[in-house]
Design an enzyme around this catalytic site. Structure first.
Site, PDB file in Angstrom:
ATOM      1  N   GLY A 101      10.632   5.715  -7.857  1.00 14.79           N
ATOM      2  CA  GLY A 101      12.026   5.734  -7.111  1.00 14.79           C
ATOM      3  C   GLY A 101      13.044   4.609  -7.294  1.00 14.79           C
ATOM      4  O   GLY A 101      13.797   4.130  -6.316  1.00 14.79           O
ATOM      5  N   LYS A 180      10.754  18.489 -11.324  1.00  9.57           N
ATOM      6  CA  LYS A 180      10.629  19.791 -11.185  1.00  9.57           C
ATOM      7  C   LYS A 180      11.986  20.572 -11.379  1.00  9.57           C
ATOM      8  O   LYS A 180      12.879  19.853 -11.098  1.00  9.57           O
ATOM      9  CB  LYS A 180      10.025  20.374  -9.822  1.00  9.57           C
ATOM     10  CG  LYS A 180       8.634  19.969  -9.835  1.00  9.57           C
ATOM     11  CD  LYS A 180       7.580  20.469 -10.687  1.00  9.57           C
ATOM     12  CE  LYS A 180       5.976  20.197 -10.541  1.00  9.57           C
ATOM     13  NZ  LYS A 180       5.215  20.451 -11.632  1.00  9.57           N
ATOM     14  N   ILE A 182      15.058  22.466 -10.481  1.00 14.41           N
ATOM     15  CA  ILE A 182      15.741  22.787  -9.217  1.00 14.41           C
ATOM     16  C   ILE A 182      16.295  24.227  -9.298  1.00 14.41           C
ATOM     17  O   ILE A 182      16.638  24.864 -10.169  1.00 14.41           O
ATOM     18  CB  ILE A 182      17.002  22.055  -9.152  1.00 14.41           C
ATOM     19  CG1 ILE A 182      16.772  20.404  -9.092  1.00 14.41           C
ATOM     20  CG2 ILE A 182      17.980  22.278  -8.219  1.00 14.41           C
ATOM     21  CD1 ILE A 182      16.109  20.090  -7.873  1.00 14.41           C
ATOM     22  N   ASN A 196      22.024  14.648 -11.740  1.00 21.58           N
ATOM     23  CA  ASN A 196      20.699  14.143 -12.336  1.00 21.58           C
ATOM     24  C   ASN A 196      20.841  13.032 -13.484  1.00 21.58           C
ATOM     25  O   ASN A 196      21.832  12.887 -13.859  1.00 21.58           O
ATOM     26  CB  ASN A 196      20.100  15.284 -13.225  1.00 21.58           C
ATOM     27  CG  ASN A 196      18.880  14.822 -13.588  1.00 21.58           C
ATOM     28  OD1 ASN A 196      17.751  14.176 -13.081  1.00 21.58           O
ATOM     29  ND2 ASN A 196      18.563  15.075 -15.042  1.00 21.58           N
ATOM     30  N   HIS A 198      19.266  11.151 -16.716  1.00 21.32           N
ATOM     31  CA  HIS A 198      18.117  11.430 -17.670  1.00 21.32           C
ATOM     32  C   HIS A 198      18.342   9.884 -18.630  1.00 21.32           C
ATOM     33  O   HIS A 198      19.341   9.766 -19.077  1.00 21.32           O
ATOM     34  CB  HIS A 198      18.684  12.690 -18.348  1.00 21.32           C
ATOM     35  CG  HIS A 198      17.777  13.015 -19.751  1.00 21.32           C
ATOM     36  ND1 HIS A 198      16.699  13.527 -19.175  1.00 21.32           N
ATOM     37  CD2 HIS A 198      17.877  12.647 -21.024  1.00 21.32           C
ATOM     38  CE1 HIS A 198      16.118  13.667 -20.647  1.00 21.32           C
ATOM     39  NE2 HIS A 198      16.585  13.268 -21.405  1.00 21.32           N
ATOM     40  N   GLU A 268      20.577   2.420 -16.156  1.00 20.41           N
ATOM     41  CA  GLU A 268      20.358   3.488 -14.974  1.00 20.41           C
ATOM     42  C   GLU A 268      20.824   2.933 -13.664  1.00 20.41           C
ATOM     43  O   GLU A 268      21.616   3.675 -13.111  1.00 20.41           O
ATOM     44  CB  GLU A 268      18.898   4.067 -15.104  1.00 20.41           C
ATOM     45  CG  GLU A 268      18.627   4.916 -16.240  1.00 20.41           C
ATOM     46  CD  GLU A 268      17.231   5.712 -16.114  1.00 20.41           C
ATOM     47  OE1 GLU A 268      17.044   6.206 -14.993  1.00 20.41           O
ATOM     48  OE2 GLU A 268      16.544   5.446 -17.124  1.00 20.41           O
TER      49      GLU A 268
END
Ligand SMILES: Nc1nc2c(c(=O)[nH]1)N[C@@H](CN(C=O)c1ccc(C(=O)N[C@@H](CCC(=O)O)C(=O)O)cc1)CN2
Ligand SMILES: NCC(=O)N[C@@H]1O[C@H](COP(=O)([O-])[O-])[C@@H](O)[C@H]1O
Length: 304
Positions: A101, A180, A182, A196, A198, A268
């Site tokens: 996280g 997972k 969505i 999202n 990536h 990121e």
């Protein structure tokens, strides 16, 4: 450190689209240069659009393309007393994680510092004991388990997840290391509102099987000289949604996957905080070809 992010693409071309103005057509093709800051736009329907202190716009014969300035938005802001910043309501955010996280924490720190005009109201995870879930509990953020699996029997079904998020009145969902798929029920409930991050330059090195270190190993093995994170809107498939932001880092000849991962991850954190700030300030607009772009905060004439 500065060497790591070689550049982030910036363009001052101005596009925007307002999906609500479907049947309005305009005769001349006006460019932003020809439009004074305050003007009226006569539509063939005879309706005048009052435009004032208006970010430049581009209009085309097919439909009105316009940004709504935050001043205009102030006139339309909803309930009294909501925490407004420049007339824009603070946004309710949900975050989805599966691991440590660190992206979630970076955005949360940006919220606490005032950089992001939002608040995390709930965290969703498929691993109740992951680092992101621990951080959420330490900071008083409710945790929901999704999906229901043998290892996480208390997890929700897709429909119950949608219902749970609706109770929080979520504006945007941020995926940050969630591993997972969505479900379409959630995507349909939150159109153009799920992002999202990536760790590669999509569309390269994305899709099923491309997550975590697997991505960086594939990048190194390919001989690519550059990599970097991508933030995109989420659609029904892995990593195929509209790209919103990217940053570029070098891939060094003797990089290990761990070294490249760390270099990308640093970018990121910075990029996701900037993108979160943009969505919370309603600075994301849609080009007429469906590409989302971000209006620069300091200079509304610039987009990237
Ligand atoms: N509908 C969507 N769901 C998700 C997206 C998306 O773009 N559309 N992005 C992913 C995040 N992601 C890449 O950014 C990603 C995550 C996981 C996988 C993957 O192959 N997962 C494995 C299972 C891994 C595990 O359970 O440990 C799999 O599905 O077999 C690919 C890409 C989040 N969801
Ligand atoms: N395809 C999805 C994927 O690989 N996501 C990646 O997982 C990491 C999560 O780190 P974090 O949990 O510390 O934010 C991040 O590098 C993110 O880009």
């Amino acid at each position: 450190m500065a060497m790591e992010a070689l550049f982030s693409v910036c363009s001052n071309s101005l596009f925007s689209a307002n999906q609500n103005h479907k049947n309005i057509t305009l005769s001349p093709f006006l460019t932003s240069d020809s439009l004074p800051l305050s003007s009226q736009l006569k539509l063939q329907t005879g309706v005048y659009l009052k435009l004032h202190d208006f970010p430049p716009l581009v209009v085309s014969r097919k439909k009105v393309l316009k940004c709504i300035s935050s001043h205009e938005r102030q006139e339309t802001s909803s309930d009294e007393g909501e925490s407004l910043k420049n007339g824009v309501r603070r946004k309710n955010l949900a975050v989805f994680v599966s691991g440590g996280g660190s992206n979630f924490r970076a955005i949360h720190e940006a919220i606490l510092s005032g950089e992001v005009h939002g608040r995390f109201l709930v965290l969703v995870t498929n691993k109740h004991d992951c680092g992101g879930a621990r951080y959420a509990r330490e900071n008083g953020i409710p945790v929901i388990i999704y999906p229901s699996t043998k290892n996480e029997p208390e997890g929700l079904s897709s429909n119950d997840l949608v219902a749970a998020l609706n109770t929080y009145k979520i504006d945007f969902i941020l995926l940050a290391g969630y591993l997972k798929l969505i479900p379409s029920e959630l995507i349909q409930a939150y159109p153009n509102s799920i992002l999202n991050i990536h760790p590669s330059l999509l569309p390269a090195f994305g899709g099923k099987g491309y997550y975590g270190q697997k991505v960086h190993k594939a990048v190194i093995a390919s001989g690519a000289r550059y990599s970097g994170p991508t933030i995109h809107f989420v659609d029904e498939n892995y990593d195929t949604g509209r790209i919103l932001a990217q940053r570029i880092v070098p891939v060094l000849v003797n990089d290990t996957a761990e070294e490249l991962a760390a270099r990308v991850l640093r970018q990121e954190h910075k990029m996701y905080a900037e993108v979160a700030a943009a969505i919370c300030e309603e600075r994301v607009i849609w080009r007429e070809d469906g590409v989302p772009i971000i209006r620069n905060k300091a200079n509304p004439q610039h987009y990237s």
